[in-house]
Design a protein around this motif. Structure first.
Motif, PDB file in Angstrom:
ATOM      1  N   GLU A 133       0.895  -1.027   0.065  1.00 50.89           N
ATOM      2  CA  GLU A 133      -0.067   0.165  -0.383  1.00 50.89           C
ATOM      3  C   GLU A 133       0.779   1.313  -0.150  1.00 50.89           C
ATOM      4  N   SER A 137      -3.397   3.012   5.833  1.00 56.71           N
ATOM      5  CA  SER A 137      -4.659   3.024   4.844  1.00 56.71           C
ATOM      6  C   SER A 137      -4.952   3.897   4.983  1.00 56.71           C
ATOM      7  N   GLY A 147      -3.141   0.228  -3.246  1.00 59.87           N
ATOM      8  CA  GLY A 147      -2.191  -0.195  -3.305  1.00 59.87           C
ATOM      9  C   GLY A 147      -0.828  -0.106  -4.310  1.00 59.87           C
TER      10      GLY A 147
END
Length: 272
Positions: A133, A137, A147
């Motif tokens: 990623e 997040s 990602g």
């Protein structure tokens, strides 16, 4: 900076400074919370080139990953941002330990580093952990972000297996904080949450999945990196579902500092 090459077939011990850091980390993680590890790395993949791809959920999750790896008997390396490796005290220790540098902002530098990382990965028997990623997040439910394909392209170029790592709970230890630190005030949320974590005793769950099936993905064909990346991210998500079965929508633990401005394309439909 890469000192990972080995010319014999016997497993090489990790540098003493890195073994010491891993032992200290294990004590820290045990102090902060409760660690549960499931899955492992198959015996036939140990002491050979291996890429491990993990979801990124918080600033403390690297410490949890290190402790989880230590528990199953492996000494991982990380692909780290240049700023961390250039930091005083900790930077030199990490460089000596053999971690790999990535500087995403300079394209020309990144190309050279990619080639160097491919060569290093081909010749080491220590697993390399990457975060596909690229950042923690921002999805409201903390499911993996879309990602980048760098980890997948690295695995294809080096022709190494990929072990997906799914983790949950480390986000409860320390707040996300802020994108950049401009003064002591920016560190207060991290300090307050981190200092209270041993009282809250969050549960850290880490699962090592089966090797990702990248068969049929031909590295020389256009879009190979995208296809391999999708398989890796799906494997990470599949392993994450049972770890957070009682939190399918949003995390119970609310971090007011973490941005929630993206949507995960990997989010299971049952968690929508």
């Amino acid at each position: 900076m890469f000192t990972l090459r080995q010319d014999d077939e016997s497993p090489r011990r990790a540098p003493a400074i890195w073994r010491t850091m891993l032992n200290i980390d294990r004590g820290l993680v045990n102090l902060v919370g409760r660690l549960t590890v499931s899955g492992s790395v198959p015996a036939h993949l140990r002491h050979r080139p291996l890429l491990m791809a993990a979801n990124h959920i918080g600033v403390f999750d690297a410490f949890v990953l290190m402790a989880a790896c230590k528990r199953i008997g492996i000494n991982p390396r990380f692909m780290l941002a240049g700023g961390i490796l250039d930091a005083p005290v900790i930077g030199p220790a990490l460089r000596v330990s053999g971690h790999l540098r990535v500087d995403r902002k300079q394209a020309a530098t990144a190309v050279g580093q990619f080639a160097e990382a491919v060569e290093a990965l081909k010749t080491t028997r220590e697993p390399l952990i990457v975060y596909p990623e690229g950042r923690i997040s921002h999805d409201p439910g903390l499911w993996p972000e879309r990602g980048k394909t760098g980890a997948a392209r690295l695995a294809l170029a080096a022709d190494v297996p990929v072990i997906p790592i799914s983790q949950w709970g480390a986000h409860e230890a320390v707040y996300w904080g802020t994108e950049t630190v401009n003064g002591p005030a920016d560190l207060l949320p991290l300090a307050r949450s981190g200092l209270s974590a041993p009282l809250r005793r969050p549960r850290f769950r880490v699962h090592f999945g089966a090797p990702v099936d990248l068969s049929g993905v031909e590295p020389e064909r256009p879009g190979a990196g995208v296809r391999a990346h999708a398989r890796i991210m799906q494997a990470i998500t599949d392993g994450l579902v049972p770890l957070r079965r009682d939190e399918p929508d949003v995390p119970r633990f609310h971090d007011p500092t973490r941005p929630t401005d993206t949507r995960s394309p990997w989010r299971p439909k049952s968690g929508s």
